[in-house]
Write a protein that holds these residues in place. Sequence first.
Motif, PDB file in Angstrom:
ATOM      1  N   VAL A 239       0.847  -1.189   0.000  1.00 56.73           N
ATOM      2  CA  VAL A 239       0.000   0.000   0.000  1.00 56.73           C
ATOM      3  C   VAL A 239       0.884   1.241   0.000  1.00 56.73           C
ATOM      4  CG1 VAL A 239      -1.888  -1.145   1.224  1.00 56.73           C
ATOM      5  CG2 VAL A 239      -0.108   0.042   2.529  1.00 56.73           C
ATOM      6  N   ASP A 240       0.258   2.379  -0.287  1.00 53.38           N
ATOM      7  CA  ASP A 240       0.967   3.654  -0.174  1.00 53.38           C
ATOM      8  C   ASP A 240       1.042   4.048   1.299  1.00 53.38           C
ATOM      9  OD1 ASP A 240       1.360   3.938  -2.912  1.00 53.38           O
ATOM     10  OD2 ASP A 240      -0.587   4.903  -3.204  1.00 53.38           O
ATOM     11  N   ILE A 241       2.208   4.511   1.711  1.00 52.64           N
ATOM     12  CA  ILE A 241       2.465   4.863   3.104  1.00 52.64           C
ATOM     13  C   ILE A 241       2.951   6.308   3.157  1.00 52.64           C
ATOM     14  CG2 ILE A 241       3.825   4.310   5.158  1.00 52.64           C
ATOM     15  CD1 ILE A 241       4.282   1.494   3.821  1.00 52.64           C
ATOM     16  N   LYS A 242       2.473   7.033   4.156  1.00 52.43           N
ATOM     17  CA  LYS A 242       2.940   8.400   4.367  1.00 52.43           C
ATOM     18  C   LYS A 242       3.566   8.514   5.752  1.00 52.43           C
ATOM     19  CE  LYS A 242      -0.689  10.488   1.496  1.00 52.43           C
ATOM     20  NZ  LYS A 242      -1.890  11.367   1.491  1.00 52.43           N
ATOM     21  N   LYS A 243       4.656   9.258   5.828  1.00 54.05           N
ATOM     22  CA  LYS A 243       5.227   9.606   7.110  1.00 54.05           C
ATOM     23  C   LYS A 243       4.736  11.014   7.438  1.00 54.05           C
ATOM     24  CE  LYS A 243       9.437   8.252   7.708  1.00 54.05           C
ATOM     25  NZ  LYS A 243      10.918   8.174   7.755  1.00 54.05           N
ATOM     26  N   VAL A 244       4.132  11.171   8.624  1.00 53.75           N
ATOM     27  CA  VAL A 244       3.489  12.436   8.950  1.00 53.75           C
ATOM     28  C   VAL A 244       3.959  12.944  10.310  1.00 53.75           C
ATOM     29  CG1 VAL A 244       1.428  11.878   7.596  1.00 53.75           C
ATOM     30  CG2 VAL A 244       1.492  11.327  10.040  1.00 53.75           C
ATOM     31  N   THR A 245       3.834  14.265  10.481  1.00 52.50           N
ATOM     32  CA  THR A 245       4.035  14.901  11.779  1.00 52.50           C
ATOM     33  C   THR A 245       2.778  15.672  12.131  1.00 52.50           C
ATOM     34  OG1 THR A 245       6.436  15.108  11.496  1.00 52.50           O
ATOM     35  CG2 THR A 245       5.387  16.572  13.096  1.00 52.50           C
ATOM     36  N   ILE A 246       2.241  15.391  13.313  1.00 55.74           N
ATOM     37  CA  ILE A 246       1.032  16.049  13.805  1.00 55.74           C
ATOM     38  C   ILE A 246       1.448  17.061  14.868  1.00 55.74           C
ATOM     39  CG2 ILE A 246      -1.172  15.703  14.978  1.00 55.74           C
ATOM     40  CD1 ILE A 246      -1.108  12.821  13.828  1.00 55.74           C
ATOM     41  N   PRO A 247       1.030  18.323  14.728  1.00 57.07           N
ATOM     42  CA  PRO A 247       1.494  19.362  15.656  1.00 57.07           C
ATOM     43  C   PRO A 247       1.135  19.114  17.111  1.00 57.07           C
ATOM     44  CG  PRO A 247       0.512  20.353  13.704  1.00 57.07           C
ATOM     45  CD  PRO A 247       0.221  18.895  13.623  1.00 57.07           C
ATOM     46  N   SER A 248      -0.072  18.571  17.369  1.00 54.19           N
ATOM     47  CA  SER A 248      -0.497  18.466  18.767  1.00 54.19           C
ATOM     48  C   SER A 248      -1.511  17.355  18.967  1.00 54.19           C
ATOM     49  CB  SER A 248      -1.110  19.792  19.237  1.00 54.19           C
ATOM     50  OG  SER A 248      -1.647  19.676  20.544  1.00 54.19           O
ATOM     51  N   ILE A 249      -1.277  16.532  19.986  1.00 51.80           N
ATOM     52  CA  ILE A 249      -2.250  15.551  20.466  1.00 51.80           C
ATOM     53  C   ILE A 249      -2.324  15.690  21.978  1.00 51.80           C
ATOM     54  CG2 ILE A 249      -2.757  13.105  20.811  1.00 51.80           C
ATOM     55  CD1 ILE A 249      -1.549  12.506  18.135  1.00 51.80           C
ATOM     56  N   LYS A 250      -3.545  15.802  22.500  1.00 52.16           N
ATOM     57  CA  LYS A 250      -3.741  15.890  23.940  1.00 52.16           C
ATOM     58  C   LYS A 250      -4.429  14.619  24.426  1.00 52.16           C
ATOM     59  CE  LYS A 250      -4.032  20.946  24.247  1.00 52.16           C
ATOM     60  NZ  LYS A 250      -4.888  22.100  24.614  1.00 52.16           N
ATOM     61  N   PHE A 256       1.073  16.534  23.735  1.00 50.94           N
ATOM     62  CA  PHE A 256       2.262  16.033  23.057  1.00 50.94           C
ATOM     63  C   PHE A 256       2.379  16.774  21.730  1.00 50.94           C
ATOM     64  CE2 PHE A 256       0.920  12.639  25.868  1.00 50.94           C
ATOM     65  CZ  PHE A 256       2.105  12.255  26.468  1.00 50.94           C
ATOM     66  N   ALA A 257       3.541  17.382  21.490  1.00 51.51           N
ATOM     67  CA  ALA A 257       3.761  18.164  20.274  1.00 51.51           C
ATOM     68  C   ALA A 257       4.676  17.409  19.320  1.00 51.51           C
ATOM     69  CB  ALA A 257       4.382  19.513  20.637  1.00 51.51           C
ATOM     70  N   ASN A 258       4.564  17.761  18.017  1.00 46.88           N
ATOM     71  CA  ASN A 258       5.403  17.158  16.972  1.00 46.88           C
ATOM     72  C   ASN A 258       5.367  15.632  17.055  1.00 46.88           C
ATOM     73  OD1 ASN A 258       6.346  19.601  15.766  1.00 46.88           O
ATOM     74  ND2 ASN A 258       7.751  19.853  17.510  1.00 46.88           N
ATOM     75  N   VAL A 259       4.170  15.097  16.968  1.00 48.71           N
ATOM     76  CA  VAL A 259       3.975  13.652  17.057  1.00 48.71           C
ATOM     77  C   VAL A 259       4.183  13.041  15.674  1.00 48.71           C
ATOM     78  CG1 VAL A 259       2.403  11.805  17.701  1.00 48.71           C
ATOM     79  CG2 VAL A 259       2.324  13.983  18.932  1.00 48.71           C
ATOM     80  N   GLY A 260       5.214  12.219  15.556  1.00 47.35           N
ATOM     81  CA  GLY A 260       5.507  11.590  14.277  1.00 47.35           C
ATOM     82  C   GLY A 260       4.911  10.204  14.175  1.00 47.35           C
ATOM     83  N   SER A 261       4.511   9.833  12.960  1.00 46.13           N
ATOM     84  CA  SER A 261       3.944   8.513  12.749  1.00 46.13           C
ATOM     85  C   SER A 261       4.011   8.166  11.262  1.00 46.13           C
ATOM     86  CB  SER A 261       2.486   8.466  13.214  1.00 46.13           C
ATOM     87  OG  SER A 261       1.948   7.161  13.079  1.00 46.13           O
ATOM     88  N   GLY A 298       3.365  20.101  31.626  1.00 43.07           N
ATOM     89  CA  GLY A 298       3.665  20.902  30.446  1.00 43.07           C
ATOM     90  C   GLY A 298       3.709  20.067  29.179  1.00 43.07           C
ATOM     91  N   LYS A 299       4.031  20.729  28.095  1.00 37.88           N
ATOM     92  CA  LYS A 299       4.042  20.114  26.769  1.00 37.88           C
ATOM     93  C   LYS A 299       5.285  19.247  26.581  1.00 37.88           C
ATOM     94  CE  LYS A 299       3.015  22.970  23.507  1.00 37.88           C
ATOM     95  NZ  LYS A 299       3.122  24.019  22.473  1.00 37.88           N
ATOM     96  N   THR A 300       5.111  18.090  25.962  1.00 38.12           N
ATOM     97  CA  THR A 300       6.229  17.200  25.643  1.00 38.12           C
ATOM     98  C   THR A 300       6.404  17.131  24.140  1.00 38.12           C
ATOM     99  OG1 THR A 300       5.938  15.852  27.627  1.00 38.12           O
ATOM    100  CG2 THR A 300       7.126  14.846  25.790  1.00 38.12           C
ATOM    101  N   ASP A 301       7.600  17.474  23.651  1.00 41.76           N
ATOM    102  CA  ASP A 301       7.906  17.443  22.219  1.00 41.76           C
ATOM    103  C   ASP A 301       8.463  16.071  21.867  1.00 41.76           C
ATOM    104  OD1 ASP A 301       9.100  17.763  19.631  1.00 41.76           O
ATOM    105  OD2 ASP A 301       9.136  19.937  19.966  1.00 41.76           O
ATOM    106  N   LEU A 302       7.796  15.381  20.938  1.00 37.70           N
ATOM    107  CA  LEU A 302       8.203  14.032  20.550  1.00 37.70           C
ATOM    108  C   LEU A 302       9.133  14.006  19.342  1.00 37.70           C
ATOM    109  CD1 LEU A 302       4.931  11.976  21.135  1.00 37.70           C
ATOM    110  CD2 LEU A 302       6.860  12.367  22.679  1.00 37.70           C
ATOM    111  N   GLY A 303       9.488  15.168  18.819  1.00 37.64           N
ATOM    112  CA  GLY A 303      10.555  15.220  17.824  1.00 37.64           C
ATOM    113  C   GLY A 303      10.166  15.030  16.371  1.00 37.64           C
ATOM    114  N   GLY A 304       8.884  14.931  16.095  1.00 38.66           N
ATOM    115  CA  GLY A 304       8.453  14.860  14.699  1.00 38.66           C
ATOM    116  C   GLY A 304       8.549  13.471  14.098  1.00 38.66           C
ATOM    117  N   ALA A 305       8.571  13.435  12.765  1.00 39.55           N
ATOM    118  CA  ALA A 305       8.543  12.172  12.031  1.00 39.55           C
ATOM    119  C   ALA A 305       9.710  11.278  12.443  1.00 39.55           C
ATOM    120  CB  ALA A 305       8.594  12.440  10.526  1.00 39.55           C
ATOM    121  N   PRO A 306       9.472   9.976  12.588  1.00 44.82           N
ATOM    122  CA  PRO A 306      10.539   9.072  13.007  1.00 44.82           C
ATOM    123  C   PRO A 306      11.613   8.923  11.941  1.00 44.82           C
ATOM    124  CG  PRO A 306       8.592   7.829  12.353  1.00 44.82           C
ATOM    125  CD  PRO A 306       8.197   9.270  12.364  1.00 44.82           C
ATOM    126  N   SER A 307      12.847   8.753  12.387  1.00 42.69           N
ATOM    127  CA  SER A 307      13.965   8.507  11.476  1.00 42.69           C
ATOM    128  C   SER A 307      14.034   7.005  11.220  1.00 42.69           C
ATOM    129  CB  SER A 307      15.264   9.018  12.098  1.00 42.69           C
ATOM    130  OG  SER A 307      16.357   8.787  11.237  1.00 42.69           O
TER     131      SER A 307
END
Length: 388
Positions: A239-250, A256-261, A298-307
């Motif tokens: 299938v087609d796969i996208k790597k994404v970064t979501i600015p905020s999930i509560k 949680f900021a910069n949630v990568g998946s 406080g806010k936790t930054d998860l670092g964005g899209a996974p490497s």
Amino acid sequence: MRRIEILAGIMGVLSLTYGQGATAQVRNTVCDTISYEFIEEKIIIPVTVNGVKAKYIVDTGGKTGTLYDAATEMKASAAGYMSVTDVNTQAANFQEAYIKDLTIGSNYRVKQLKTMVFPKNSFFTSLDVVGILGGDAFAESVVTFDSRTQIMVINYPYRPERLKVTDGIPLLTDAEYHSFIHVQLGETQLRVLFDTGADGFLLYSTEDNNQLAAVSGSQVTNRAHGIVAAGISGLGTPVDIKKVTIPSIKIAGKEFANVGSTTTMMNGSIIGVELLKHGKVIIDYMRKRFYFFPFDEGKTDLGGAPSLWNISILPHNGRFEITTVWDSMKDQVTFGDEVVNINGASLQDCPKSQIAVEKIMNDIPGNSGYIIIRRDNKDKRIEIKKEK
């Protein structure tokens, strides 16, 4: 190579139907503390079933399942069949059986529990476990996960001391013993499954991504085509796969900021076991409440899209093949190419398992390496790298 999906395909099984097989039989008031092992991102606890000592993976997103040989030793009795879907949304039928006298800790006892019966599974064998314990095993309890001390606490019939109903959020009642909750995704709510059997923080379904891209503010950082994990019915269709970064999930008020998946083809999105690194989780199955108490305010930054490595490799057709190709590699390799060597490590005698090949990938130093693919009996070296 970080697992994008649920390893081995049994973890995080979502039931299409869910049996009413759990009947708790508990001695008075229970407050048991169970130390757990944490191996390959899995919570593993000791249990006793009908006098047989064994270890199970605790999988809040799945239904209880037991390997055939173990179920036989436990003198399980037949209970029909059920259909489930796996990480690749492929359906499979499993025999069901009743196991009796399940004891977790010193006092929490389940008189009878329905279990799926699994065939041999190399992933379970490698972890020395006989299966998974789903939410159905804890139906008559309140379960606390505390990763700081690596313990589970089981309470019955009362909640832990000083825990208020108003501190929690509702478990969605239509899901029986699956721990579905709503989280805040940007400007909207997202239904997610809290699944201790799933690796990572967020496994984001393709459907949710497509429907909520505008309101979530998510950004696509990379694209691929392939299969993200082995499932109970095999590798599934690419299938087609996208790597994404979501600015905020509560989650229960914690941001949680910069949630990568990476997007998945599952029926819905999942919050995985990585949540436990950030706080204590309590699931009150009896009162259908979910609690999250963060370790840090406080806010936790998860670092964005996974490497991730820009190719993925899984065992298939009796060999190791490239099963995911990210955009930077689409002119160099092809889905299904045979891989015979990873950064100098021959795969000739490597066990045909996802864990084995991932260990080799994880052992590559730095962010670059190479693989050797074999086409028409000719070997070719291909450079690979980690990328966001």
